[in-house]
Every structure is written in C-alpha cells, then in structure tokens.
Design a protein around this motif. Structure first.
Motif, mmCIF file in Angstrom:
data_model
loop_
_atom_site.group_PDB
_atom_site.id
_atom_site.type_symbol
_atom_site.label_atom_id
_atom_site.label_comp_id
_atom_site.label_asym_id
_atom_site.label_seq_id
_atom_site.Cartn_x
_atom_site.Cartn_y
_atom_site.Cartn_z
ATOM 1 N N GLY A 50 44.599 50.525 36.305
ATOM 2 C CA GLY A 50 45.738 51.174 36.956
ATOM 3 C C GLY A 50 45.352 51.977 38.169
ATOM 4 N N HIS A 51 44.128 51.776 38.676
ATOM 5 C CA HIS A 51 43.737 52.543 39.868
ATOM 6 C C HIS A 51 42.720 51.723 40.678
ATOM 7 C CE1 HIS A 51 42.391 55.795 42.480
ATOM 8 N NE2 HIS A 51 43.453 56.459 42.056
ATOM 9 N N PRO A 52 42.847 51.734 42.002
ATOM 10 C CA PRO A 52 41.878 50.982 42.814
ATOM 11 C C PRO A 52 40.432 51.406 42.558
ATOM 12 C CG PRO A 52 43.732 51.660 44.175
ATOM 13 C CD PRO A 52 43.914 52.333 42.840
ATOM 14 N N TYR A 53 40.204 52.684 42.219
ATOM 15 C CA TYR A 53 38.829 53.116 41.947
ATOM 16 C C TYR A 53 38.302 52.451 40.669
ATOM 17 C CZ TYR A 53 34.780 56.030 40.935
ATOM 18 O OH TYR A 53 33.506 56.456 40.644
ATOM 19 N N ALA A 108 37.434 48.950 41.458
ATOM 20 C CA ALA A 108 36.184 48.866 42.223
ATOM 21 C C ALA A 108 34.972 49.097 41.313
ATOM 22 C CB ALA A 108 36.201 49.892 43.354
ATOM 23 N N LEU A 109 35.094 50.012 40.349
ATOM 24 C CA LEU A 109 33.994 50.229 39.396
ATOM 25 C C LEU A 109 33.747 48.969 38.577
ATOM 26 C CD1 LEU A 109 34.487 53.697 37.605
ATOM 27 C CD2 LEU A 109 32.675 53.075 39.203
ATOM 28 N N LEU A 110 34.832 48.336 38.116
ATOM 29 C CA LEU A 110 34.698 47.124 37.301
ATOM 30 C C LEU A 110 34.048 46.007 38.112
ATOM 31 C CD1 LEU A 110 38.201 47.032 35.568
ATOM 32 C CD2 LEU A 110 36.039 47.571 34.477
ATOM 33 N N ARG A 144 50.778 54.194 44.542
ATOM 34 C CA ARG A 144 51.120 52.812 44.911
ATOM 35 C C ARG A 144 51.141 51.915 43.676
ATOM 36 N NH1 ARG A 144 48.457 49.821 49.026
ATOM 37 N NH2 ARG A 144 50.538 49.005 49.350
ATOM 38 N N VAL A 145 50.181 52.117 42.767
ATOM 39 C CA VAL A 145 50.197 51.329 41.523
ATOM 40 C C VAL A 145 51.404 51.740 40.685
ATOM 41 C CG1 VAL A 145 48.996 50.935 39.324
ATOM 42 C CG2 VAL A 145 47.702 50.882 41.453
ATOM 43 N N THR A 171 49.112 45.982 42.824
ATOM 44 C CA THR A 171 48.462 45.596 41.566
ATOM 45 C C THR A 171 46.986 45.427 41.882
ATOM 46 O OG1 THR A 171 50.422 44.355 40.980
ATOM 47 C CG2 THR A 171 48.452 43.897 39.696
ATOM 48 N N VAL A 172 46.130 46.057 41.056
ATOM 49 C CA VAL A 172 44.697 45.911 41.299
ATOM 50 C C VAL A 172 44.108 44.998 40.237
ATOM 51 C CG1 VAL A 172 44.349 48.047 42.584
ATOM 52 C CG2 VAL A 172 44.266 48.112 40.086
ATOM 53 N N GLU A 173 42.937 44.433 40.569
ATOM 54 C CA GLU A 173 42.384 43.400 39.684
ATOM 55 C C GLU A 173 41.523 43.967 38.567
ATOM 56 O OE1 GLU A 173 40.272 40.076 41.304
ATOM 57 O OE2 GLU A 173 41.693 40.038 42.983
#
Ligand SMILES: Nc1ncnc2c1ncn2[C@@H]1O[C@H](COP(=O)(O)OP(=O)(O)OP(=O)(O)O)[C@@H](O)[C@H]1O
Ligand SMILES: [Mg+2]
Length: 332
Positions: free
Chosen positions: A247-250, A253-255, A318-319, A325-327
């Motif tokens: 639920g977050h771009p961070y 990015a960590l994943l 934004r989410v 939607t982030v991956e």
C-alpha cells in the motif's frame, strides 16, 4: 487484562531531539496477543528508537514528545518508575543485537538469568538457578548444568544470543522485543536463532516485535508488518497484504530490492537516493524525493494514515485515493 484488546498499542508516538522535533513522528501500530510483528525499513528510519521507546529506554537527550503506549492495560508513558521496572524484563523481555553489550561479563550466565526471577518473582536463588538451567536447556544450549556456571566470554556469539533469549523469556513474558537479534551472527546461526524464536513464540504463546532489515525473515517469521520511513510509519499490513498488494511506493521499492527465489540472481534493485538525515525531512510525504510516483501537488501535503482495507493502512494519499496502484512481489 485479556480479551480482544491488543497486547501492545502504540498511538501517535513522537520522539524529539531538542533541535530535531519529529525524529520519530506520529507512529501507531498494535501487536496482538501471540502475534509476531515485524518493524522494517532502511537504516536510520527510527526502528530502534521506536522499539526502545516502548520501555522508555531512549538514549539521553531524546524525549518522548507525544503519544500513548499501552501494554496489557498499563499506560507505559504515564506509569510510575516502579511499575515500569515491573514490566521490563518481566512481562516484556528484550533481546538486543549485540549480546555482549547486554550481558554482564563479570557474572555467570546462570546468575544473569536467575536475577530476573529473583527480582520479578521473588524466587530463592537456588530455585531461580535451577530454572536458569532449564531455560538454557530450552534455548538449545548443550550441557546446561555446566553452562549455567559459564561466563559470557566463554560462549560463542550464537550461544550468547541464546543466553539473551533465555534471559528475555525467564519470567514468562507475554511480549519479546527483539531488535535485529541475528545480524551480528553468521548465516547458519542466524537461521537457528530465528527458528528458536519461532518455536518459543508458538510454544509459549508469545507476541514478538521483531526489528529487522531482512524481508526473507519477515516472510518466514511474521504475521504482520509495520514499514517505517524517515521516522514515519508508511504502511501497516499483514504479511500477505505487504507482499501481494503493498500500500505504499516505499514498501513496493523495498520488495523490489529482494531477489526472488527461482529468478536468476541478477543485481538487486536499489532505491536511488538515501533516507534523509534527521532534521532534513521534506514537508508532506517524507519519501517523496525518492519516489518514482511523486506528484508534488499531492505528496507535498501531509499524508494522513488511511485505511485501505480492514487493518491495512497506508500513508500514501495517492494509493489511498485509488489514483495509484503499486506492485507487489509474491513470496516464494
Ligand atoms: N542517541 C541519538 N542521538 C541523536 N540521534 C539519534 C540517536 N539515536 C538515533 N538517532 C537518529 O535517529 C534516527 C533513527 O535512528 P534508529 O537507530 O532508530 O534507526 P534504525 O531504523 O534502527 O536504523 P538501523 O537499521 O541502522 O538500526 C537516525 O537518524 C539516527 O541518526
Ligand atoms: Mg536499529
């Protein structure tokens, strides 16, 4: 206190340095009874400060400027020093990263474990020492009857960490806080120590708050996760939510920086840029300068902690609004 209330509830925790207010800001999360919760994020995001603040063990100069921390019905920020001492090392055990910085080199490991039972349970020394021996055996130390008389330096790093765990569980805690308990150990020993923690969690119905950098450990060990970035909680999720629908771009990015099993071991994705040092946090979303989805008109404003579904929460507007939607990265 029992029932449906969480075992530990942290609400709006804010930690200040005199010149740097909001070093940790408005941090909220809960640990359920018998659950394991991971606190993750890059170095310097405030994981250790948050976990230490729970028992009011912050380094000098740092103050808790706001919030509420309730453990099993006791408000830890307003209770008396006496009540706090009864909680530390009793119903809440702590395991630190470096066992040698917490173990007393001048005392036998048996005495160090027994001490908690003398203090918290008022046991006689002989009884407490017998229990210490049982605990050393429980955490997988061979020849516990002899080892109870060893000094810390006579043990390997892995064995010292087992002693720390034995001390942390000595008074039948409900919660163990473990801050990077395996990073000082080599890889095979790390796996053994985490396996031990997992067995203890299940057998003793312990809740565990595990601070870690390692998403593989999170996937194997934890039920829930709190993602921190630059002193903010940016996401709270179950492990499946984190990996499949972050639920977050961070978080995403960590994943992406973790190699997937089965995929060729190419270079890890790294998140360009760095965590800003304390005092240089941008207004609004603190991840904004590094975020590929940054929209300054939205992200430059303070981001509320929004519910995505159930207990899944995000601090990305934004989410939360459905604009982004982030991956995720499915596990395994
Ligand atoms: N005693 C202190 N005095 C001043 N600033 C501090 C102190 N301890 C931590 N900080 C700052 O607070 C921020 C959060 O630190 P913290 O140790 O909680 O990070 P962390 O997420 O545990 O990092 P790591 O993964 O490296 O252990 C960092 O910017 C750090 O420099
Ligand atoms: Mg830390």
């Amino acid at each position: 206190m029992t029932g449906n209330s969480p075992l530990l509830s942290v609400e709006g925790l804010t930690i200040d340095l005199p010149a740097q207010p909001g070093l940790v800001q408005d941090v909220s999360f809960e640990v359920g009874r018998g659950r394991s919760l991971a606190l993750i994020g890059e170095s310097g995001c405030g994981k250790t400060l948050t976990s230490m603040a729970i028992l009011r063990l912050l380094p000098p100069g740092l103050t808790i400027a706001g919030g509420r921390i309730v453990f099993d019905g006791t408000d830890l920020l307003t209770c008396s020093p006496r009540e706090l001492r009864a909680v530390r090392g009793g119903p809440v055990g702590v395991v630190f990263q470096e066992p040698m910085s917490s173990l007393d080199p001048t005392m036998t490991v048996g005495d160090q474990i027994a001490e908690a039972r003398l203090l918290h349970l008022g046991e006689r020394r002989s009884v407490a020492l017998r229990r210490a021996e049982e605990l050393l055996d429980r955490v997988g130390i061979p020849n516990a009857a002899q080892r109870v008389r060893s000094y810390p330096h006579e043990l390997s790093g892995g064995m010292q960490q087992r002693v720390m765990i034995a001390a942390a569980i000595a008074c039948d805690p409900k919660l163990v806080i473990a801050d990077e308990p395996t990073t000082a150990l080599d890889v095979t020993i790390q796996a053994e120590i985490l396996g031990l923690l997992r067995d203890l969690q299940r057998d003793l119905d312990l809740a565990v708050l595990l601070v870690t950098h390692d998403l593989g450990v999170v996937a194997d060990f934890c039920d829930d996760v709190v993602v921190m970035y630059a002193g903010h909680v940016v996401e709270r999720a179950s492990i499946d939510e984190l990996f499949y629908s972050p639920g977050h771009p961070y978080s995403s990015a960590l994943l992406a920086s973790v190699p997937q099993s089965g995929s060729p071991r190419t270079r890890l994705a790294v998140i360009p840029g760095r965590v800003p040092p304390a005092g240089r946090f941008p207004a609004g979303c603190r991840f904004q300068p590094r975020c590929v989805h940054n929209r300054p008109e939205v992200c430059g404003r303070p981001q509320p902690d929004s519910v995505l579904a159930g207990a899944h929460r995000s601090r990305c507007g934004r989410v939360a609004s459905g604009a982004l939607t982030v991956e995720g990265v499915p596990r395994g």
